[in-house]
Design a protein around this motif. Structure first.
Motif, short mmCIF file in Angstrom:
data_model
loop_
_atom_site.label_atom_id
_atom_site.label_comp_id
_atom_site.label_asym_id
_atom_site.label_seq_id
_atom_site.Cartn_x
_atom_site.Cartn_y
_atom_site.Cartn_z
N THR A 276 31.33 38.71 40.99
CA THR A 276 32.92 38.67 40.44
C THR A 276 33.69 37.91 41.55
O THR A 276 34.26 38.28 42.37
CB THR A 276 33.27 39.84 40.34
N PRO A 277 34.40 36.45 41.05
CA PRO A 277 36.01 36.00 41.71
C PRO A 277 36.82 36.77 42.16
O PRO A 277 36.37 37.66 41.85
CB PRO A 277 35.75 34.69 40.82
N PRO A 278 37.67 36.38 43.06
CA PRO A 278 38.55 37.53 43.67
C PRO A 278 39.29 37.17 42.19
O PRO A 278 40.19 38.02 42.39
CB PRO A 278 39.63 36.38 44.60
N SER A 279 39.45 36.00 41.69
CA SER A 279 40.70 35.90 40.42
C SER A 279 40.22 37.16 39.33
O SER A 279 41.19 37.62 38.67
CB SER A 279 40.52 34.90 39.77
N GLU A 280 39.40 37.26 39.00
CA GLU A 280 38.91 38.63 38.52
C GLU A 280 39.21 39.83 38.91
O GLU A 280 39.37 40.98 38.24
CB GLU A 280 37.16 38.48 37.86
N ILE A 281 38.83 40.02 40.34
CA ILE A 281 39.37 41.08 40.65
C ILE A 281 40.74 41.21 40.70
O ILE A 281 41.69 42.61 40.55
CB ILE A 281 39.34 41.91 42.20
N ALA A 282 41.38 40.28 41.01
CA ALA A 282 43.25 40.18 40.88
C ALA A 282 43.81 40.81 38.87
O ALA A 282 44.26 41.35 39.19
CB ALA A 282 43.56 38.59 41.82
N ASN A 283 42.61 40.02 37.91
CA ASN A 283 43.24 40.35 37.01
C ASN A 283 43.01 42.05 36.45
O ASN A 283 43.89 42.48 36.31
CB ASN A 283 41.68 38.94 36.65
N PHE A 284 42.22 42.42 37.62
CA PHE A 284 41.87 43.73 37.02
C PHE A 284 42.54 44.63 37.72
O PHE A 284 42.65 46.31 37.62
CB PHE A 284 40.18 44.38 36.92
N THR A 285 43.10 44.18 38.57
CA THR A 285 44.41 45.26 39.93
C THR A 285 45.60 44.29 39.33
O THR A 285 46.12 45.07 38.74
CB THR A 285 43.69 44.63 40.45
#
Ligand code: PLP
Length: 473
Positions: A276-285
């Motif tokens: 799970t790349p940082p972009s996906e985590i950023a997207n979900f936060t």
């Protein structure tokens, strides 16, 4: 191309592992083994990935590198030069952060059992915030603040009650763990901090759901809990926290899709291969905060947060993602044998749980490759370390379905060959020990210029005795 290769960074050339264009066998020859080899280029790359992911959002975000992942001085110096901030978990990490040049207002201090001295160091240094872990600890911070006559900047660590699906030892967001202020005490703590503006400045609310979190949607659920809690606390006190801190946990894909990983449980496969790349985590936060429908789904009280979000800041504490894939651990084969009956071929190397503790205490999987002469034809080997312990084996010795029993290495692997464990830049250096009279490994950094610098000396035999004192006769 072997599926672990990273073009331009980690590559196999004529069967030999190259990092940033350097044949790592030459480094093993020059500096000995076991040897950690780090890449400055990769560290900077990872920071840029996280920055890009989180800074694309319309809310202000600050990245606090979780230095427990790796607090080597040179690593910290590189990180400081990227402009990110730092999270520490002890007086020792606070000391290292300051030595590496971080400014006090760049530092967050976490921890479940901070001593009074550590709290005093944090207050005296006027760090950005001390994350308070319980109602009891709040009293301790108050006492220290009163004694020093200086206010403490605090955040309150809440328990979002989120299970992440990660390794049990890496889940920190439920009441079954030792972390955070229980929900029934949070409002009282919040009120107490607000009522005592001489001793406290309330900086924010904090949570950390765990490490190596495989499913980014868990972050969204946790964020919803955090925002709802922040809104409730505002409704009951009239005060809205200026910062929310969503912790770390961005995962790293340790498992490379190879034969030897077969046989792991589906759950473990999911944890270790999480990409799970940082972009996906950023997207979900932070990404959610600007989404239509997000706030509506949270309900009435949270509207006040929505309106003040432009002033509110979001803090993130990634450690593993920034450090893990920036290093390989080189180990040399020192012994081999083939067992009759099973026909198991064993390779004994000079790094065991004295060098790579997580492979044993968490049964963590670090992919191993043949670094000096990878051949075309592979065969399964059992890998073991040098220690006088049967548990010092890179396999599933306790039948926990956590590690594969065999590693696929060149058929002709033999004494003197070099193996490399990948993704060994996080949670490794600081966990080394001198067990069995083993000297802790050295580490080198490949600088951007291609120059190689020693960033951690190998222990000498004298170091093994440097803290022992002889009897007085
Ligand atoms: N923040 C806190 C409070 C932690 O306890 C940890 C590690 O467990 C981290 C951040 C870093 O987590 P990770 O290295 O998985 O990003």
């Amino acid at each position: 191309m072997s599926n672990w290769q990273v073009p331009g960074y980690l590559q196999q050339v004529d069967g030999r592992l190259h990092m940033d264009g350097i044949d790592v066998s030459s480094l093993a020859k020059r500096y000995g083994t076991p040897l950690f080899v780090f890449s400055e280029k990769r560290i900077r790359h990872n920071v840029a990935q996280v920055q890009e992911a989180f800074h694309n959002s319309h809310v202000q975000t600050r990245i606090f590198y979780a230095s427990k992942a790796n607090s080597n001085l040179a690593v910290l110096q590189i990180l400081r030069s990227t402009g990110i901030d730092i999270e520490v978990n002890s007086g020792g990490e606070l000391y290292k952060a300051l030595q590496a040049g971080f400014q006090p207002d760049q530092i967050i201090f976490n921890g479940v059992a901070k001593t009074e001295d550590e709290i005093a160091e944090a207050i005296r240094n006027r760090i950005f915030s001390l994350n308070v872990d319980s109602a009891t600890e709040l009293q301790r911070v108050l006492k220290v603040s009163q004694a020093l006559g200086m206010p403490a900047r605090v955040k309150l660590r809440m328990v979002p009650e989120i299970r992440t699906g990660s390794h049990g030892g890496l889940q920190t967001g439920t009441h079954e763990s030792k972390f955070g202020i229980s929900e029934n005490e949070l409002l009282d703590c919040y009120r107490e901090v607000l009522a005592n503006s001489v001793n406290f400045t309330l900086v924010g609310l904090h949570m950390h759901i765990g490490s190596q979190t495989p499913d980014a949607r868990k972050y969204k659920t946790a964020l919803e809990v955090l925002l709802t809690r922040a809104a409730d606390l505002h409704a009951q006190t009239g005060f809205l926290v200026p910062y929310i801190n969503i912790g770390g946990g961005i995962p790293v894909p340790y498992l490379k899709p190879d034969n030897e990983a077969h046989g792991l449980t589906a759950e473990l496969f999911g944890i270790l291969s999480a990409s799970t790349p940082p972009s996906e985590i950023a997207n979900f936060t932070v990404g959610q905060l600007g989404q239509n429908g997000f706030w509506e789904s949270l309900g009435g009280e949270t509207q006040v947060l929505r309106n003040s979000l432009q002033q509110m800041g979001v803090l993130v504490e990634p450690g593993r993602y920034i450090a893990a894939d920036t290093a390989v651990l080189l180990a040399e084969v020192q012994n081999s044998k083939v067992r009759p009956g099973s026909n198991d071929a064993w390779l004994m190397i000079d790094a065991g749980f004295n060098t790579l503790l997580e492979a044993f205490d968490y049964n963590w999987y670090f992919h191993a490759i043949h670094a000096s002469n990878e051949g075309k034809s592979l065969r399964p080997f059992k890998l073991a370390g040098p220690l006088c312990d049967s548990g010092d084996e890179f396999l599933d010795s306790e039948r926990l379905d956590r590690l594969p029993n065999y590693r696929m290495l060149s058929e002709g692997a033999k004494v003197g060959d070099l193996l490399a464990f990948l993704d060994t830049g996080a949670y490794t250096l600081e966990q080394m020990s001198q067990y069995n009279g083993q000297r802790r490994a050295a580490a080198v950094m490949i600088r951007l210029s291609g120059e190689v610098q020693v960033i951690r000396k190998r222990d000498s035999y004298e170091d093994l005795l440097s803290h022992d004192l002889p009897l007085e006769t």
